[in-house]
Motif scaffolding. Sequence first.
Motif, PDB file in Angstrom:
ATOM      1  N   ASN A 368       0.812  -1.239   0.000  1.00 21.13           N
ATOM      2  CA  ASN A 368       0.000   0.000   0.000  1.00 21.13           C
ATOM      3  C   ASN A 368       0.835   1.274   0.000  1.00 21.13           C
ATOM      4  OD1 ASN A 368      -2.559  -1.258   0.009  1.00 21.13           O
ATOM      5  ND2 ASN A 368      -2.249  -1.775   2.167  1.00 21.13           N
ATOM      6  N   CYS A 369       1.900   1.270  -0.749  1.00 17.46           N
ATOM      7  CA  CYS A 369       2.765   2.454  -0.751  1.00 17.46           C
ATOM      8  C   CYS A 369       2.196   3.586  -1.611  1.00 17.46           C
ATOM      9  CB  CYS A 369       4.156   2.080  -1.259  1.00 17.46           C
ATOM     10  SG  CYS A 369       4.146   1.574  -2.988  1.00 17.46           S
ATOM     11  N   GLY A 370       1.302   3.248  -2.547  1.00 17.51           N
ATOM     12  CA  GLY A 370       0.672   4.267  -3.385  1.00 17.51           C
ATOM     13  C   GLY A 370       1.521   4.741  -4.559  1.00 17.51           C
ATOM     14  N   LYS A 371       2.690   4.119  -4.737  1.00 20.96           N
ATOM     15  CA  LYS A 371       3.563   4.580  -5.839  1.00 20.96           C
ATOM     16  C   LYS A 371       2.902   4.387  -7.196  1.00 20.96           C
ATOM     17  CE  LYS A 371       8.122   4.164  -3.793  1.00 20.96           C
ATOM     18  NZ  LYS A 371       9.368   3.451  -3.727  1.00 20.96           N
ATOM     19  N   CYS A 372       2.153   3.301  -7.350  1.00 16.86           N
ATOM     20  CA  CYS A 372       1.512   3.035  -8.646  1.00 16.86           C
ATOM     21  C   CYS A 372       0.477   4.120  -8.962  1.00 16.86           C
ATOM     22  CB  CYS A 372       0.889   1.642  -8.681  1.00 16.86           C
ATOM     23  SG  CYS A 372      -0.269   1.323  -7.336  1.00 16.86           S
ATOM     24  N   PRO A 382      -4.319   1.583 -10.009  1.00 16.16           N
ATOM     25  CA  PRO A 382      -3.863   0.323 -10.590  1.00 16.16           C
ATOM     26  C   PRO A 382      -4.021  -0.894  -9.670  1.00 16.16           C
ATOM     27  CG  PRO A 382      -2.278   2.067 -11.007  1.00 16.16           C
ATOM     28  CD  PRO A 382      -3.275   2.621 -10.053  1.00 16.16           C
ATOM     29  N   THR A 383      -3.827  -0.718  -8.355  1.00 13.72           N
ATOM     30  CA  THR A 383      -3.951  -1.866  -7.434  1.00 13.72           C
ATOM     31  C   THR A 383      -5.359  -2.443  -7.514  1.00 13.72           C
ATOM     32  OG1 THR A 383      -2.980  -0.229  -5.952  1.00 13.72           O
ATOM     33  CG2 THR A 383      -3.154  -2.486  -5.132  1.00 13.72           C
ATOM     34  N   LYS A 384      -6.344  -1.554  -7.412  1.00 10.37           N
ATOM     35  CA  LYS A 384      -7.740  -2.023  -7.455  1.00 10.37           C
ATOM     36  C   LYS A 384      -8.046  -2.664  -8.799  1.00 10.37           C
ATOM     37  CE  LYS A 384     -10.257   1.070  -4.291  1.00 10.37           C
ATOM     38  NZ  LYS A 384     -10.493   0.174  -3.192  1.00 10.37           N
ATOM     39  N   PRO A 416       7.266  -1.616  -5.796  1.00 13.05           N
ATOM     40  CA  PRO A 416       8.358  -2.284  -5.079  1.00 13.05           C
ATOM     41  C   PRO A 416       8.050  -3.762  -4.833  1.00 13.05           C
ATOM     42  CG  PRO A 416       7.142  -0.836  -3.583  1.00 13.05           C
ATOM     43  CD  PRO A 416       6.584  -0.609  -4.950  1.00 13.05           C
ATOM     44  N   ALA A 417       6.762  -4.124  -4.871  1.00 14.64           N
ATOM     45  CA  ALA A 417       6.390  -5.525  -4.649  1.00 14.64           C
ATOM     46  C   ALA A 417       6.411  -6.322  -5.959  1.00 14.64           C
ATOM     47  CB  ALA A 417       4.995  -5.585  -4.022  1.00 14.64           C
ATOM     48  N   LYS A 418       6.830  -5.644  -7.032  1.00 13.96           N
ATOM     49  CA  LYS A 418       6.949  -6.276  -8.368  1.00 13.96           C
ATOM     50  C   LYS A 418       5.648  -6.943  -8.814  1.00 13.96           C
ATOM     51  CE  LYS A 418      11.205  -5.082  -8.550  1.00 13.96           C
ATOM     52  NZ  LYS A 418      11.423  -3.781  -9.131  1.00 13.96           N
ATOM     53  N   ARG A 419       4.539  -6.306  -8.532  1.00 15.47           N
ATOM     54  CA  ARG A 419       3.255  -6.874  -8.929  1.00 15.47           C
ATOM     55  C   ARG A 419       3.020  -6.598 -10.424  1.00 15.47           C
ATOM     56  NH1 ARG A 419       1.169  -9.135  -5.034  1.00 15.47           N
ATOM     57  NH2 ARG A 419      -0.807  -9.499  -6.086  1.00 15.47           N
ATOM     58  N   PRO A 420       2.526  -7.591 -11.144  1.00 20.42           N
ATOM     59  CA  PRO A 420       2.333  -7.405 -12.598  1.00 20.42           C
ATOM     60  C   PRO A 420       1.043  -6.633 -12.891  1.00 20.42           C
ATOM     61  CG  PRO A 420       1.718  -9.626 -11.976  1.00 20.42           C
ATOM     62  CD  PRO A 420       2.145  -8.942 -10.696  1.00 20.42           C
ATOM     63  N   LEU A 421       0.979  -5.409 -12.383  1.00 13.66           N
ATOM     64  CA  LEU A 421      -0.266  -4.636 -12.457  1.00 13.66           C
ATOM     65  C   LEU A 421      -0.706  -4.391 -13.897  1.00 13.66           C
ATOM     66  CD1 LEU A 421       0.901  -2.048  -9.786  1.00 13.66           C
ATOM     67  CD2 LEU A 421      -0.833  -3.798  -9.424  1.00 13.66           C
ATOM     68  N   ALA A 422       0.210  -3.847 -14.690  1.00 13.82           N
ATOM     69  CA  ALA A 422      -0.152  -3.485 -16.069  1.00 13.82           C
ATOM     70  C   ALA A 422      -0.569  -4.720 -16.869  1.00 13.82           C
ATOM     71  CB  ALA A 422       1.020  -2.781 -16.744  1.00 13.82           C
TER      72      ALA A 422
HETATM   73  S1  SF4 Z   1       0.618  -2.349  -5.985  1.00 19.76           S
HETATM   74 FE1  SF4 Z   1       2.802  -1.969  -5.658  1.00 19.76          FE
HETATM   75  S2  SF4 Z   1       3.060   0.231  -6.068  1.00 19.76           S
HETATM   76 FE2  SF4 Z   1       0.884  -0.115  -5.824  1.00 19.76          FE
HETATM   77  S3  SF4 Z   1       0.471   0.310  -3.681  1.00 19.76           S
HETATM   78 FE3  SF4 Z   1       0.879  -1.908  -3.809  1.00 19.76          FE
HETATM   79  S4  SF4 Z   1       3.049  -2.147  -3.466  1.00 19.76           S
HETATM   80 FE4  SF4 Z   1       2.713   0.017  -3.859  1.00 19.76          FE
END
Ligand code: SF4
Length: 439
Positions: A368-372, A382-384, A416-422
């Motif tokens: 939940n760092c909010g960088k995305c 993007p997380t949602k 930072p968690a390297k999640r494949p969001l895109a």
């Molecule tokens: S998905 Fe990644 S960048 Fe976005 S809030 Fe979570 S850890 Fe941070």
Amino acid sequence: MDLFTFKGGVHPYDGKELSKDNPIKPLKPKNELAYLVSQHIGAPAKPIVAKGDRVLAGQMIAEAGGFVSAPIYASVSGTVKGIEPRLTAVGATCNAIIVENDGLYETVKYTPCDRPESLSKEEIRKKIQEAGVVGMGGAGFPTHVKLTPKEPEKIDYILVNGAECEPYLTSDYRRMLEEPEKVVEGLKVILQLFDNAKGCICIENNKPDCIEKLSAMVENEPRIEVKPLKTKYPQGAERMLIHAVTGRSINSSMLPADAGCVVDNIDTVVAVYKAVILGQPLMHRIVTVTGDAVEHPSNFYVPVGTDFQELLEAAGGLKKPAEKIISGGPMMGFAMFDIHVPVTKTTSALLCMSKDDVSRSETTACINCGKCVSACPEHLLPTKLARFSEHKEEDKFLAYNGMECCECGCCSYVCPAKRPLAQDIKSMRKIVLANRKKK
Ligand code: SF4
Ligand code: SF4
């Protein structure tokens, strides 16, 4: 210098130093060429040649399959070997006209136009259509369609996209540096179609030499100016560019024309120049062959239809094993599993990397760092969206504006968690588009 930009975005390592100082070299392929019948958005082109036919460079070999389509031209002389399915850069298959290259490069006779200013708007559009010009920045949208908006009098900006914000790519940079006059002449032709428009050549400020050269060239052109842009990815994405230069916004259901804009990439504008002034069809493009695994990173002027393997060989091959090979740039390109695929009108680069950092990194839980969110140029969550994609929750995905994603990859890049969001969001977008088609 006033710099134009947008909110969000990222600053990845750009890798442009590998190839940026290497002038464009013409590449003459030795082997057969494969011309995919779908190199553009719209109906596939229809072959008009058959096995055994001799063809010349510059000869039409497939006609447009409709208004939203484009013809295909042979880029070498030789003999048609057949029409068969071939692998594309995205891993799909597509019918292709195969031409055995005779190495003679015999070319049809072109009819140049000495007085382009005397051409009517219809004549200009027809020449662009017949030359098979499509958007060469990646989308492949037929240019004559883009240049035929419903209300041409409402177009007040022609934006020439020279941002080249994708890391590693330097083909537009070399084109602007080596052939700026073709960019300006192509833009002047397009301006003839829009009486109320001004032309802006938009260039990121990591290319000061191009900004200087083109600014000097348009000094006495009252309808053209150079707009320096802040260097930031994805500055060259259509919506970001429009917003940066005009302050106007469009969403996924609108066209640039709805904001009074036409956006064309550098190579496309040069293709317009060649089509209208030189009478030449689109049958070449500049491709950057680069990456730390490539012996001699280069920029080549390549006949469409050339096999990627020949591009790599022309750049001296691999100096170390490549863990990842990409068609295009690292942010929006396509990972390739086989490089025996043909160059198309929309190919921009062949990138060979010795390390695949993405597949090496381990995905962990979101912190939940909010960088995305901060990086997303479309101001999405993007997380949602990625979570809705994972759970196939199409309604929620749409409610949170998932279709506004431009697939830039900024969210995955900063996570930072390297999640494949895109990647997750892209898959859901594909499903939504497929469902819409079915309906
Ligand atoms: S998905 Fe990644 S960048 Fe976005 S809030 Fe979570 S850890 Fe941070
Ligand atoms: S959600 Fe889409 S538009 Fe936003 S950063 Fe991710 S890929 Fe880019």
